[in-house]
Design a protein around this motif. Structure first.
Motif, PDB file in Angstrom:
ATOM      1  N   ILE A 219       0.844  -1.192   0.000  1.00 15.10           N
ATOM      2  CA  ILE A 219       0.000   0.000   0.000  1.00 15.10           C
ATOM      3  C   ILE A 219       0.881   1.245   0.000  1.00 15.10           C
ATOM      4  O   ILE A 219       1.691   1.458   0.912  1.00 15.10           O
ATOM      5  N   ARG A 220       0.719   2.055  -1.024  1.00 16.96           N
ATOM      6  CA  ARG A 220       1.405   3.343  -1.126  1.00 16.96           C
ATOM      7  C   ARG A 220       0.487   4.295  -1.866  1.00 16.96           C
ATOM      8  O   ARG A 220      -0.187   3.906  -2.827  1.00 16.96           O
ATOM      9  N   ASP A 221       0.464   5.566  -1.445  1.00 16.00           N
ATOM     10  CA  ASP A 221      -0.387   6.562  -2.096  1.00 16.00           C
ATOM     11  C   ASP A 221       0.429   7.810  -2.429  1.00 16.00           C
ATOM     12  O   ASP A 221       0.681   8.642  -1.560  1.00 16.00           O
ATOM     13  N   PRO A 222       0.862   7.966  -3.686  1.00 14.93           N
ATOM     14  CA  PRO A 222       1.653   9.132  -4.079  1.00 14.93           C
ATOM     15  C   PRO A 222       0.917  10.464  -3.886  1.00 14.93           C
ATOM     16  O   PRO A 222       1.564  11.501  -3.705  1.00 14.93           O
ATOM     17  N   ILE A 223      -0.414  10.443  -3.907  1.00 13.65           N
ATOM     18  CA  ILE A 223      -1.167  11.687  -3.723  1.00 13.65           C
ATOM     19  C   ILE A 223      -1.028  12.189  -2.291  1.00 13.65           C
ATOM     20  O   ILE A 223      -0.803  13.383  -2.043  1.00 13.65           O
ATOM     21  N   ILE A 224      -1.141  11.278  -1.330  1.00 11.90           N
ATOM     22  CA  ILE A 224      -0.936  11.669   0.069  1.00 11.90           C
ATOM     23  C   ILE A 224       0.494  12.173   0.255  1.00 11.90           C
ATOM     24  O   ILE A 224       0.734  13.188   0.925  1.00 11.90           O
ATOM     25  N   GLU A 225       1.453  11.492  -0.343  1.00 11.44           N
ATOM     26  CA  GLU A 225       2.856  11.918  -0.245  1.00 11.44           C
ATOM     27  C   GLU A 225       3.031  13.321  -0.818  1.00 11.44           C
ATOM     28  O   GLU A 225       3.710  14.173  -0.224  1.00 11.44           O
ATOM     29  N   MET A 239      -2.469  15.808   9.515  1.00  9.31           N
ATOM     30  CA  MET A 239      -2.862  15.467   8.150  1.00  9.31           C
ATOM     31  C   MET A 239      -2.598  13.998   7.821  1.00  9.31           C
ATOM     32  O   MET A 239      -3.449  13.309   7.246  1.00  9.31           O
ATOM     33  N   ALA A 240      -1.398  13.504   8.198  1.00  2.00           N
ATOM     34  CA  ALA A 240      -0.979  12.170   7.768  1.00  2.00           C
ATOM     35  C   ALA A 240      -1.810  11.064   8.407  1.00  2.00           C
ATOM     36  O   ALA A 240      -2.247  10.131   7.716  1.00  2.00           O
ATOM     37  N   LEU A 241      -2.047  11.154   9.715  1.00  5.61           N
ATOM     38  CA  LEU A 241      -2.748  10.058  10.385  1.00  5.61           C
ATOM     39  C   LEU A 241      -4.185   9.881   9.888  1.00  5.61           C
ATOM     40  O   LEU A 241      -4.602   8.746   9.600  1.00  5.61           O
ATOM     41  N   PRO A 242      -4.979  10.943   9.743  1.00  5.56           N
ATOM     42  CA  PRO A 242      -6.327  10.746   9.174  1.00  5.56           C
ATOM     43  C   PRO A 242      -6.291  10.262   7.725  1.00  5.56           C
ATOM     44  O   PRO A 242      -7.120   9.427   7.321  1.00  5.56           O
ATOM     45  N   ALA A 243      -5.314  10.777   6.935  1.00  2.00           N
ATOM     46  CA  ALA A 243      -5.241  10.389   5.525  1.00  2.00           C
ATOM     47  C   ALA A 243      -4.941   8.898   5.383  1.00  2.00           C
ATOM     48  O   ALA A 243      -5.606   8.183   4.623  1.00  2.00           O
ATOM     49  N   TYR A 244      -3.940   8.432   6.123  1.00  2.00           N
ATOM     50  CA  TYR A 244      -3.608   7.010   6.038  1.00  2.00           C
ATOM     51  C   TYR A 244      -4.616   6.156   6.795  1.00  2.00           C
ATOM     52  O   TYR A 244      -4.834   4.986   6.441  1.00  2.00           O
ATOM     53  N   GLY A 245      -5.247   6.714   7.816  1.00  2.00           N
ATOM     54  CA  GLY A 245      -6.302   5.986   8.502  1.00  2.00           C
ATOM     55  C   GLY A 245      -7.454   5.657   7.573  1.00  2.00           C
ATOM     56  O   GLY A 245      -8.054   4.580   7.652  1.00  2.00           O
ATOM     57  N   ALA A 246      -7.782   6.592   6.672  1.00  2.00           N
ATOM     58  CA  ALA A 246      -8.844   6.360   5.691  1.00  2.00           C
ATOM     59  C   ALA A 246      -8.387   5.408   4.581  1.00  2.00           C
ATOM     60  O   ALA A 246      -9.195   4.669   4.014  1.00  2.00           O
ATOM     61  N   VAL A 264      -1.372  -0.797  14.572  1.00  2.00           N
ATOM     62  CA  VAL A 264       0.089  -0.823  14.613  1.00  2.00           C
ATOM     63  C   VAL A 264       0.676  -0.037  13.438  1.00  2.00           C
ATOM     64  O   VAL A 264       1.661   0.686  13.595  1.00  2.00           O
ATOM     65  N   ALA A 265       0.087  -0.154  12.259  1.00  2.00           N
ATOM     66  CA  ALA A 265       0.574   0.581  11.093  1.00  2.00           C
ATOM     67  C   ALA A 265       0.540   2.090  11.335  1.00  2.00           C
ATOM     68  O   ALA A 265       1.501   2.806  11.030  1.00  2.00           O
ATOM     69  N   LEU A 266      -0.550   2.572  11.893  1.00  2.00           N
ATOM     70  CA  LEU A 266      -0.651   4.012  12.182  1.00  2.00           C
ATOM     71  C   LEU A 266       0.304   4.419  13.297  1.00  2.00           C
ATOM     72  O   LEU A 266       0.855   5.532  13.275  1.00  2.00           O
TER      73      LEU A 266
END
Length: 279
Positions: A219-225, A239-246, A264-266
């Motif tokens: 799982i990788r999201d260049p848009i979030i990056e 910003m990062a935790l809600p974005a990756y949480g979703a 654990v990932a978060l």
């Protein structure tokens, strides 16, 4: 009866592959497990093509801007190379035991296409490409993220051979790689995390974040990056935790639960941001 074929060189191997379906054997650390049966021992459906000693597949070239690792280079040989960056070596150190690393190859690890691979998050995050060759179509490259289509499956055709892996050598100020398993050595990942970033003062120039063993693919999201690059560090957690949480929607399986994997990932992402970026 299954025959063992030892090609003279790469061209000989490709010639043989163009004429018949073969089982490709390099280190064999994954293949031996897949092909072992309790009653009959090792069982192969096709003749075996041994590529572990082809010198064309053992080459490692690091020229400063790019890195090429031959598909049959062992994990130990890669770890011993003085010009390979530590952020590339770090997840390789998590592979099995010393004995396994002395035999296992990076090419085989990729072709095995396991969702729990220790190295795939790093390769996907760094935009690595699989270098392939066939007698009919010559050489071509495919992004690792696209090359693996589902667990245990790749885009590789019958007459195509992985000859190496090409990785852009980007400079990062910090990186983190974490494998979460039942024990430190010889354990299949419950989940894994890879993060890398380059920054100047409070401005991040580049960031890569990838999670493994969370689903059928890394799982990788260049848009979030991209959005994080344009965000001041003091706002990253918000910003990062809600974005990756979703984004993260892990699986339940025998090794772990969906809830555990996501939590654990978060936590690993939060640790990376707090320890490496917000200082």
């Amino acid at each position: 009866m299954v025959n063992l074929i030892i090609p003279h060189n790469l061209n000989d191997a490709l010639e043989r592959m163009s004429k018949q379906k073969l089982t490709i054997f390099a280190g064999g650390t994954d293949l031996m497990i897949k092909r072992r049966t309790q009653s009959l021992g090792l069982q192969f459906d096709h003749d075996v093509l041994l590529i572990s000693e082809l010198k064309e597949l053992k080459t490692i070239i690091a020229d400063g801007s790019s890195l090429f690792i031959g598909a049959a280079a062992t994990i130990s040989e890669i770890l011993a190379h003085p010009k390979i960056q530590d952020l590339i070596k770090a997840p390789l150190r998590e592979i099995g035991s010393v004995a396994i690393r002395n035999t296992a190859t990076l090419g085989g690890n990729i072709v095995n296409a396991s969702p729990a691979s220790d190295v795939l998050p790093m390769l996907v995050a760094l935009d690595a490409r699989v270098v392939c060759r066939s007698k009919l179509r010559g050489e071509f490259k495919i992004a690792v993220e696209l090359f693996i289509t589902s667990p245990g499956r790749t885009m590789l055709k019958q007459d195509e051979l992985v000859t190496g892996i090409a990785i852009p050598m980007t400079d990062f100020n910090v990186f983190s790689t974490v494998k979460v398993g039942a024990r430190k050595a010889n354990a299949i990942s419950k989940l894994s995390f890879f993060g890398a970033a380059s920054f100047n003062m409070d401005k991040v120039i580049d960031v890569r974040i990838a999670f493994g063993a969370m689903g059928p693919k890394v799982i990788r999201d260049p848009i979030i990056e991209y959005n994080l690059v344009n965000t001041k560090l003091k706002y990253w957690l918000d910003m990062a935790l809600p974005a990756y949480g979703a984004l993260l929607n892990p699986i339940d399986d025998l090794r772990s639960t969906r809830a555990y994997r996501k939590e654990v990932a978060l936590n690993l992402l939060e640790d990376f941001i707090k320890k490496e970026l917000i200082r």
